[in-house]
Design a protein around this motif. Sequence first.
Motif, PDB file in Angstrom:
ATOM      1  N   SER A 122      43.018  39.603  36.533  1.00  8.91           N
ATOM      2  CA  SER A 122      42.589  40.934  36.981  1.00  8.91           C
ATOM      3  C   SER A 122      43.014  41.182  38.415  1.00  8.91           C
ATOM      4  O   SER A 122      43.540  42.257  38.752  1.00  8.91           O
ATOM      5  N   SER A 130      45.925  43.867  39.458  1.00 11.25           N
ATOM      6  CA  SER A 130      45.556  44.956  40.356  1.00 11.25           C
ATOM      7  C   SER A 130      46.473  45.004  41.568  1.00 11.25           C
ATOM      8  O   SER A 130      46.920  46.075  41.985  1.00 11.25           O
ATOM      9  N   GLU A 178      46.470  49.055  40.438  1.00 10.61           N
ATOM     10  CA  GLU A 178      45.502  49.587  39.484  1.00 10.61           C
ATOM     11  C   GLU A 178      44.122  48.993  39.774  1.00 10.61           C
ATOM     12  O   GLU A 178      44.010  47.812  40.132  1.00 10.61           O
ATOM     13  N   THR A 179      43.105  49.808  39.596  1.00 12.17           N
ATOM     14  CA  THR A 179      41.736  49.300  39.713  1.00 12.17           C
ATOM     15  C   THR A 179      41.305  48.704  38.379  1.00 12.17           C
ATOM     16  O   THR A 179      41.525  49.317  37.327  1.00 12.17           O
ATOM     17  N   CYS A 180      40.706  47.521  38.429  1.00 13.86           N
ATOM     18  CA  CYS A 180      40.179  46.887  37.227  1.00 13.86           C
ATOM     19  C   CYS A 180      38.647  46.938  37.275  1.00 13.86           C
ATOM     20  O   CYS A 180      38.050  46.857  38.345  1.00 13.86           O
ATOM     21  N   GLN A 239      39.930  47.557  44.466  1.00 12.93           N
ATOM     22  CA  GLN A 239      40.854  46.949  43.497  1.00 12.93           C
ATOM     23  C   GLN A 239      40.089  46.420  42.280  1.00 12.93           C
ATOM     24  O   GLN A 239      40.622  46.360  41.175  1.00 12.93           O
TER      25      GLN A 239
END
Length: 952
Positions: free
Chosen positions: A304, A308, A313-315, A456
């Motif tokens: 993850s 990120s 990308e935000t997880c 994040q």
Amino acid sequence: MGLGTWAVIDIETTGIHPATDEIIDLGFLQFEGTKLVRTYSSLVRPENQVSSFITKLTGITNDHLKKAPLWTQVEQDLLSLEAHSLLAHNANFEESFLKRYFDKIPSPNGRESYHDSLFYLALLFPEASTLNLEGFINQLGVADKEEHRGLADSRDLLKVLLLATYLTHQDKEFRMKLSEVLMEFPAEFFYRQFFMLKAEELEEIAEQLDYPLVESAKRYLIANKVEPLKIDKFDKFSTDFSGQNIQNILRAEKDINEVLPYYKYRAAQESLSLRVGQAFKNGIHALIQAPTGTGKTMGYLLPSFLFSKAFKETCLVATGTKTLQDQALAKDVPQMKRLLNLGPETKVVKLVGSSNHLCELLFREDNNEEPTFITPFGETFTKAYFEMLFFYNSRVPYEKKLTREQIPFILKKLAPELAEKDQNLAVDYRACAGQNCPLVNECSYQQGLREAKEAQLIIGNHALMLNWPRSIPRPQFIVVDEAHRLEHEATKAYSLEVHHKSIESLLKNLPQGMGALIYLLNSMEDGFAVENTVQTLRDQTQFSLKMLRDHYDSLPGVVEAFFKKLPNYSPAYSNELPFPKKSELKDPLAAAILNHIESMNFIFETLYNLYMPFISRWENRDFKNEAQKLKAWAVFETNFGSLEKLHASFKHYIEYPADWSTIIKYSESDSYSFESSPIDVGRKIHDELLMMSTSVVFTSATLGNASGDSGVQGVEWMTGYTYLAPEKRFKTGLYLEAVYDYKNNSKVYLCPDTRNISDPLFVPELLAQVNPLITKLGGKTLLLFSSRLRFEAASEIILREFEGKIPVFVQGLGKNVVEEFKKEEGAILIGMESFGEGIDIPGEKLSFIVVDKIPDVRQDLVIQKRRDFFEFKFGNEFNDYFLAHRTRSLHQKFGRLLRSEKDHGAILLVDNRVKKWKGNTLKTFQKLMEPYQIVSVPLKDATEQIADYFKV
């Protein structure tokens, strides 16, 4: 006004019921002003024997009490406290036992009064989520634990009060704020006077107790001083997002040991990490069973973080419980960030749903109301408590801000006004003033949203994931931990529930919302039309609320009469029935209930249509720099939100959709409620979570059996995985191999030859055969019971037989019973069923577990309908839904046994219901419980074979 005559008092009793239980210990410290005039302690000889449970709690034995004075001799010493202010922790308990003795005597000098230290300490420590005395004794360093003896606990409580008050002298801003708050209480409120004592007066009282107050305060301040954390830079791993890099990191055991000394490479953990990475990279959904010992959290956090960082990308990590959330934030996330050398720019945020936050703007609006001539204590305390809570939040960073979940349950129980205010101050995202709110900088909700936009990684729970805030987009890449809990959480998230208190709240608060709307109309618009509009609003609202009140007042009696005529009615528990359908009405009471509901639905619709035109007339930005109008807008929007929910819920109930389970609940303690839940919860999760997300990974230690060839169809359905198109999922779930050697290191016996579990002799006969084995093992035992009745019966027998021979720890007797159990070479731990799901005791100290029955599935109507649906849609509901549910729960309890590769032990499961199982049900059960190999034998044979296994 000085302190007057007062005493700190505590009693120990044979139980909690004043009518039937007796006082066995009385202790108090008696004061005149700041002078200690008497220290008193006496045991009291009861008429009946003291239970082993009470002996364990207090240390008072029946032998101790044989020569103690009778209550008639002790009573006169108690009555010397006539007209005193009596201080106690949870003082309702002391008052319930002592009041009758004071009431017998004339009181020319005035009545005694009781002052609960729990309320005072809640103001001093608004951040305290529990308010038990032992917690404060521990936190403030007064003692290691509560002694549960009259004088000792009186002395320790006074030390807590002295130190807590003295510490406010070191924090001038806090002391000034609390001084203002306490001045709202009447002068008779003892703790108002106590708080105003000078530091020298507090020291004077402490000196008479031989308590070094100044030194204790210094120790506490030093111990709680937060020093900047100095962490050596660790820069050994690449942060590339690739399968090869994940393998390189996880296989570098020696390097990882510099950060995680106990880390050990596990192939299963590597497989988990790779599958999460593949799911995220390819934009598909995954289902992963990661057995105990896999290192699940690290396994999904690693990919993850790498994903990120690589793709910006935000997880989202959605956990099953608050405990897991807190553990991830406090332990797992910092370790992973250090391992990957991720600096402060890599933000990790805990997020909770909007309704878990408290709106200070609404609180300030409420406080503008004119006070009544005499304000009840509950209202005064409620205002004071929230003042201190919001003050606390104004001084701490986001991650420490208090939300509704931190408000202690005991406060809501003792002060119903606080429980109501808590509900009314819940943030409604529709009514949130956002950046235009004058209090936006202190708002935990808005600050959380700001933090989340830059994060994040977001740590949340299942409820948040399913009811995501509308202000920010939900992350497209999600890990759902503890996925076996998802059906329960989704049912709560998607259900439409109306409690009778929700209607009462609308009746009480809608006039306030109407007043706020009228204020806005008068202040922002002009002309004759406004006058007519205002009059229409007043007339229609008042008429509708009067009609609603008539139905609200009548409905409880009708519902009660309807339920009480049922043959299976239970006065002790909640009862439920299908919502009445017009086409099937046969009973006049059912017809009357439906008539009230239809009428209330019409009233809600009338009110909704009355207010709906105004809901889009303004937006929060229309009130920039106009705080009073902004408050009024927020009050109106909040009240309209409550109305809108009731309107939508009642409309849904009347329509009675076939794919929902709609019911009425009733209990004598909680009156009635209506509830409607989706039957096909998997379809809801598919449509509202999976279809809206790029990749969702569901993981748990207990999705099915070890190989994934049994018990998983129900999980695939409830997670929505069944409904996915082939290109959006892996062909099969990933069922990782067991890390531990269950075949050789665990022995599990199912014994069907015991009495029926509800038989009063079940526990005594079970323990008559089990206790000799516990003796041979020297303890090392955990016993789990599925009902309080059996738990209390077992605790009494175990304590009576083993106390003084083998240490016994009982759930509820102390704050840290698990930690105390771990300190012993051999001990016994007794708890309720759910107690066994969060215990981590590796090593030989826990070698034997006794479980009193195979867990049941709730038998409520929505579960029955889901079973029917599952049978119709997928096949064998008994094996794949009902029995699989039960075995997943049992796996959670069995999972306490093996916590490391070297662990070994035995489990005893007793349940005579299996004798009635038909066909191959037992074989199916054994298959579902793999990797455990369960042997069905008589109880006597099982205890003998376990003794042979341990060679004792």
